[in-house]
Scaffold this motif. Sequence first.
Motif, PDB file in Angstrom:
ATOM      1  N   VAL A 199       0.838  -1.206   0.000  1.00  0.00           N
ATOM      2  CA  VAL A 199       0.000   0.000   0.000  1.00  0.00           C
ATOM      3  C   VAL A 199       0.868   1.249   0.000  1.00  0.00           C
ATOM      4  O   VAL A 199       0.597   2.218  -0.727  1.00  0.00           O
ATOM      5  N   GLY A 200       1.929   1.238   0.811  1.00  0.00           N
ATOM      6  CA  GLY A 200       2.827   2.386   0.858  1.00  0.00           C
ATOM      7  C   GLY A 200       3.453   2.674  -0.487  1.00  0.00           C
ATOM      8  O   GLY A 200       3.562   3.835  -0.914  1.00  0.00           O
ATOM      9  N   TYR A 201       3.856   1.629  -1.187  1.00  0.00           N
ATOM     10  CA  TYR A 201       4.467   1.785  -2.514  1.00  0.00           C
ATOM     11  C   TYR A 201       3.440   2.266  -3.541  1.00  0.00           C
ATOM     12  O   TYR A 201       3.687   3.216  -4.290  1.00  0.00           O
ATOM     13  N   ARG A 202       2.281   1.626  -3.545  1.00  0.00           N
ATOM     14  CA  ARG A 202       1.272   1.951  -4.559  1.00  0.00           C
ATOM     15  C   ARG A 202       0.694   3.351  -4.366  1.00  0.00           C
ATOM     16  O   ARG A 202       0.453   4.076  -5.336  1.00  0.00           O
ATOM     17  N   ALA A 203       0.491   3.746  -3.100  1.00  0.00           N
ATOM     18  CA  ALA A 203      -0.122   5.045  -2.811  1.00  0.00           C
ATOM     19  C   ALA A 203       0.914   6.127  -2.527  1.00  0.00           C
ATOM     20  O   ALA A 203       0.553   7.258  -2.193  1.00  0.00           O
ATOM     21  N   SER A 204       2.193   5.766  -2.629  1.00  0.00           N
ATOM     22  CA  SER A 204       3.296   6.705  -2.343  1.00  0.00           C
ATOM     23  C   SER A 204       3.242   7.233  -0.913  1.00  0.00           C
ATOM     24  O   SER A 204       3.566   8.387  -0.639  1.00  0.00           O
ATOM     25  N   GLY A 205       2.805   6.384  -0.020  1.00  0.00           N
ATOM     26  CA  GLY A 205       2.770   6.763   1.392  1.00  0.00           C
ATOM     27  C   GLY A 205       1.677   6.024   2.141  1.00  0.00           C
ATOM     28  O   GLY A 205       0.791   5.414   1.537  1.00  0.00           O
ATOM     29  N   VAL A 206       1.754   6.077   3.458  1.00  0.00           N
ATOM     30  CA  VAL A 206       0.701   5.451   4.274  1.00  0.00           C
ATOM     31  C   VAL A 206      -0.151   6.565   4.883  1.00  0.00           C
ATOM     32  O   VAL A 206      -0.198   6.765   6.090  1.00  0.00           O
ATOM     33  N   THR A 207      -0.816   7.278   3.995  1.00  0.00           N
ATOM     34  CA  THR A 207      -1.595   8.447   4.417  1.00  0.00           C
ATOM     35  C   THR A 207      -3.097   8.231   4.319  1.00  0.00           C
ATOM     36  O   THR A 207      -3.868   9.106   4.702  1.00  0.00           O
ATOM     37  N   GLY A 208      -3.539   7.096   3.775  1.00  0.00           N
ATOM     38  CA  GLY A 208      -4.950   6.920   3.443  1.00  0.00           C
ATOM     39  C   GLY A 208      -5.810   6.413   4.580  1.00  0.00           C
ATOM     40  O   GLY A 208      -5.348   6.109   5.675  1.00  0.00           O
ATOM     41  N   GLY A 209      -7.104   6.316   4.254  1.00  0.00           N
ATOM     42  CA  GLY A 209      -8.087   5.823   5.206  1.00  0.00           C
ATOM     43  C   GLY A 209      -9.164   6.835   5.517  1.00  0.00           C
ATOM     44  O   GLY A 209     -10.253   6.482   5.965  1.00  0.00           O
ATOM     45  N   TRP A 210      -8.892   8.103   5.259  1.00  0.00           N
ATOM     46  CA  TRP A 210      -9.789   9.181   5.678  1.00  0.00           C
ATOM     47  C   TRP A 210     -10.849   9.551   4.637  1.00  0.00           C
ATOM     48  O   TRP A 210     -11.816  10.239   4.955  1.00  0.00           O
ATOM     49  N   ALA A 211     -10.647   9.118   3.377  1.00  0.00           N
ATOM     50  CA  ALA A 211     -11.573   9.512   2.305  1.00  0.00           C
ATOM     51  C   ALA A 211     -12.117   8.288   1.576  1.00  0.00           C
ATOM     52  O   ALA A 211     -11.579   7.182   1.694  1.00  0.00           O
TER      53      ALA A 211
END
Length: 368
Positions: A199-211
């Motif tokens: 997920v970190g690689y695909r999304a360029s970070g572990v920032t998701g979950g809020w939207a």
Amino acid sequence: METKNLSTELLQPKQELLKSKQHFDILDGLRGVAALAIVVFHFMEMAISDFSKNFIAHGFLAVDFFFCLSGFVIGYAYDDRIKKMGVMEFFKSRLIRLHPMVILGAILGLLAFLFDPFSGQAETYSAGKIFLIFLSTILMIPFPVMEERAFNNFGLNAPAWSLYWEYVANIVYAFGLYKIGKYLLLSLTIASAVLLCYVGYRASGVTGGWAGENFWEGGVRILYSFLAGLVVYRANLIIKSKLGFAGLSVLLIIAFLVPYREWSWVTQVITVLFYFPLLVALGAGAKVSQGLKKLCDFSGRISYPLYMTHYLAIWMFYNYYNTYKPETPQLTLIIIIGTLLLLGFAYLVMVFYDEPIRKYLNDKRKKG
């Protein structure tokens, strides 16, 4: 008299099961440090969208620290008694602990949306739609429909997204995670670590979950961190140290101040995979001086009210910033004063709402 004595004896086991365990003072204190970092980060991200220019660009990782801390604390608090107390009592425990602030956060978010002096966005919504958004926030049902708020899963109180996953983790824990063996737990943790890296690689970070568009990333974030916290507790990976509250606070803050670069997703993944579990292990093993014990206790108590109420000001700040474009000195002053005011407001919420409500509900439950 005999009947009274018998009733007392019958009540005793339940009261013992429902009694809170001793707190880890420094972990309580670190929870407050992380909550404060989140507040500052949210102010800053509204003013500076380019994370490479944001001094606390990794403040969002405080949520992953919360998740790891939650896995450790839930394991410590319930592993040895959930079977006796039962799933329903466990859920009551967690609802009493978490949901009063979910409700208040939704109410405050609604009021801030309706009466924001720097925005007329509420006028574009029908009463029915506003009611549905409000109801979904109270019931913890993701409803990402507010375009001007980046389709947050909980538009009225954005931080509620992490509480949603916290509830999911609690449900999974109650229906089986609490009784799995150490090898299966370790296997699940390793598998979730691999998933987090992906997920970190695909999304360029572990920032998701809020939207809405990154909803499932939140599940991956809590999956690993909650399991890692459980591993630290069950494997007794507690590290004795003399770092104390001040030393560990500095180490935690460093994770949020790491500069944001093109390959930051790598440092984010490493921080979540290894650094935060290490800090939890160190925090559980460290001792706090008597002088700082009250500060740690206060920090832990105010952390959740601060986390769940601060966003009432963040969207208003965003609309103010876009309207008036304050210069850096004024912006700095606004953020400092705003953070202090939110701390004061969280204190009032803690003293006059959160703690009294939880005490009342827990007393009723013990007597019931």
